[in-house]
Design an enzyme around this catalytic site. Structure first.
Site, PDB file in Angstrom:
ATOM      1  CE1 TYR A 110       7.259  49.359  20.284  1.00 38.92           C
ATOM      2  CE2 TYR A 110       9.592  48.845  20.561  1.00 38.92           C
ATOM      3  CZ  TYR A 110       8.259  48.550  20.788  1.00 38.92           C
ATOM      4  OH  TYR A 110       7.941  47.434  21.523  1.00 38.92           O
ATOM      5  CG  ASN A 115       8.561  59.662  22.242  1.00 34.23           C
ATOM      6  OD1 ASN A 115       7.518  59.938  22.807  1.00 34.23           O
ATOM      7  ND2 ASN A 115       9.312  60.568  21.657  1.00 34.23           N
ATOM      8  CD  GLU A 125      19.107  58.537  20.899  1.00 37.05           C
ATOM      9  OE1 GLU A 125      18.219  59.400  20.882  1.00 37.05           O
ATOM     10  OE2 GLU A 125      19.289  57.737  19.959  1.00 37.05           O
ATOM     11  CG  HIS A 127      16.282  60.645  25.178  1.00 38.17           C
ATOM     12  ND1 HIS A 127      15.554  61.418  24.301  1.00 38.17           N
ATOM     13  CD2 HIS A 127      17.123  59.912  24.419  1.00 38.17           C
ATOM     14  CE1 HIS A 127      15.941  61.166  23.068  1.00 38.17           C
ATOM     15  NE2 HIS A 127      16.890  60.246  23.105  1.00 38.17           N
ATOM     16  CG  ASP A 168      16.168  64.595  28.348  1.00 40.75           C
ATOM     17  OD1 ASP A 168      15.349  63.702  28.053  1.00 40.75           O
ATOM     18  OD2 ASP A 168      16.591  65.424  27.516  1.00 40.75           O
ATOM     19  CB  CYS A 186      13.414  67.609  24.358  1.00 40.98           C
ATOM     20  SG  CYS A 186      12.839  66.262  25.355  1.00 40.98           S
TER      21      CYS A 186
END
Ligand code: SUG
Length: 448
Positions: A23, A25, A174, A250, A252, A371
């Site tokens: 959830y 993403n 994370e 995230h 990134d 990732c």
């Protein structure tokens, strides 16, 4: 002494599937229940590793995890033989079986936070496994992550390993997805930048309204303490809560840095000017010249950034000092993003070349090039102390490619996860893999 930034890429595991488990993403949610192709996913990842190796970068590989995670299902009360555990979970609680089958450990940017020896108080490379406690399917990764990292970076003279932070949301961590290191040379002291989504204890920091902020300030501070980082070598910056609510789960997904350069979206952070000023001052004290490339929202919207994964790219320094950006195919497919990238490279400012990779299988779960890799800056002595079995070579690439062809399915749907044969296939494959990568026994089925 020579130093390197080594990318250790996560090898996609044989149960890669679209479970719709994350959830917040967008890709994970929108591709839920589609049929996946684990073989293609693993081969796409291996091709990226091989391409970087061929370009002259030192490339490593990080093993996937044992899935289905029968031990995790037992902890939730399912019992009997392994096959019965899977069968009961399929009948009584399919979402738990799906979670216990996720190949999410492939996104190794979330495996750990790593501080190079030049930054740490005891002069060793420090690793803290990420607790990933925002999502159940990811929270079960860290015990095996710790064992795998321990088998890769075994020498206590050079490498220090910390267990994951307390498994509560207040210490949601994370890993490297929210951590960027700036430096002149990889072997020199640098400034470690920790981006956080919210504070667990200080209500003055705003939080997103819709989607969870996975990384807390307190978790980042704990990691910096564990690694023995100096205050002068650390900067904390808050992610803009509005972009988390737009699918930036995230940091990134909205910013990437390397060397002295930060490449980021205009809307990525709160208090951006202050944060950039602090980065410039702290890197300046170390003799560095911090530079940033801001992508304006007028050229690339946050939505386009999330859809294309422009910032989930790998920013790499080539031997001649120029920078290269590794982006997913989705960037070329997005007209505005592609136009921006062409302008960027044509201007010759900092980023000279863009290389495109097809990582669609991973992308459909919200995992782009960045990732899929864990960056570890190492000097020559430390690199020599890494388990050589996990450093990519042409023969290792061939062996792993054959291994994937031998063991992986080319289609997987939710109903396939209940097949007890899948567990046997995975264990057989992973047992062989630990021999290929010379990891020793790292999986629960090998230990218990
Ligand atoms: O944690 N997706 C991962 C993607 C992680 C991307 N990593 C970085 N940005 N560094 C996540 O949300 C989806 C699994 C599924 O739905 O089946 C998933 O876990």
């Amino acid at each position: 002494m020579k130093s390197y930034e080594v990318n250790f890429d996560g090898l996609v595991g044989p149960t890669h599937n679209y479970g719709g488990l994350s959830y917040g993403n967008v890709a994970s949610q929108s591709n839920s229940q589609q049929s996946s192709n684990p073989k293609e996913a693993a081969l796409q990842g291996l091709q990226k590793m091989k391409a970087l190796m061929d370009m002259g970068f030192v490339q490593g590989v990080l093993a996937p995890q044992e899935r289905p995670d029968v031990a995790a299902l037992r902890n939730l009360g399912f019992s009997g033989s392994d096959a019965q555990v899977i069968q009961q979970a399929a009948q009584q609680a399919m979402p738990l079986l799906v979670a216990s089958c996720s190949a999410s450990s492939m996104w190794v940017a979330n495996a750990a936070t790593v501080s190079p020896s030049a930054d740490t108080a005891d002069g060793r490379v420090h690793f803290t496994a990420a607790n990933l406690n925002c999502k159940y399917h990811r929270s079960i990764e860290h015990p095996t992550t710790s064992r795998v990292l321990g088998a890769m970076f075994a020498d206590p003279q050079h490498f220090a390993h910390h267990a994951a932070l307390p498994a509560v949301a207040q210490f949601g961590d994370e890993g490297a997805a929210n951590h960027t290191r700036f430096c002149r040379e990889y072997g020199e002291a640098g400034v470690e930048f920790f981006a956080f989504g919210r504070s667990a204890f200080d209500t003055r920091y705003p939080a997103p309204q819709k989607y969870p902020a996975r990384q807390t300030l307190e978790a980042s501070q704990a990691v910096a303490r564990l690694h023995g980082l100096k205050d002068d070598g650390v900067v904390y910056g808050q992610q803009n809560p509005a972009v988390i609510d737009a699918g930036v789960f995230h940091n990134d997904v909205i910013a990437v840095g390397n060397g002295e350069v930060l490449f980021y979206h205009e809307d990525a952070f709160l208090n951006t000017e202050q944060m950039l000023g602090e980065l410039q001052a702290k890197l300046g004290k170390l003799g560095g010249n911090f530079q940033s490339v801001c992508v304006p929202r007028a050229l690339v919207s946050v939505e386009d950034a999330v859809r294309s994964y422009l910032f989930n790219s790998q920013l790499l320094t080539r031997a001649d000092g120029s920078m290269l950006l590794i982006v997913p195919e989705e960037c070329r497919a997005n007209e505005r993003v592609w136009h921006y990238l062409q302008g960027l490279t044509a201007s010759g400012v900092l980023i000279r070349e863009v290389k495109v990779f097809d990582l669609k299988q991973s992308m459909q779960n919200g995992g782009g090039p960045a990732c899929l890799r864990l960056r570890v800056a190492l000097n020559e002595t430390e690199l020599a102390a890494v388990n050589p079995g996990v450093i990519m070579t042409a023969p290792l690439y061939d062996t792993l490619t054959q291994w994937v062809h031998k063991h992986y399915r080319d289609s997987l749907r939710e109903s396939d996860l209940a097949d007890p044969q899948l567990l046997l296939e995975c264990r057989t494959a992973l047992d062989e893999l630990t021999q290929i990568l010379k990891l020793g026994a790292v999986y629960p089925f090998q230990i218990n």
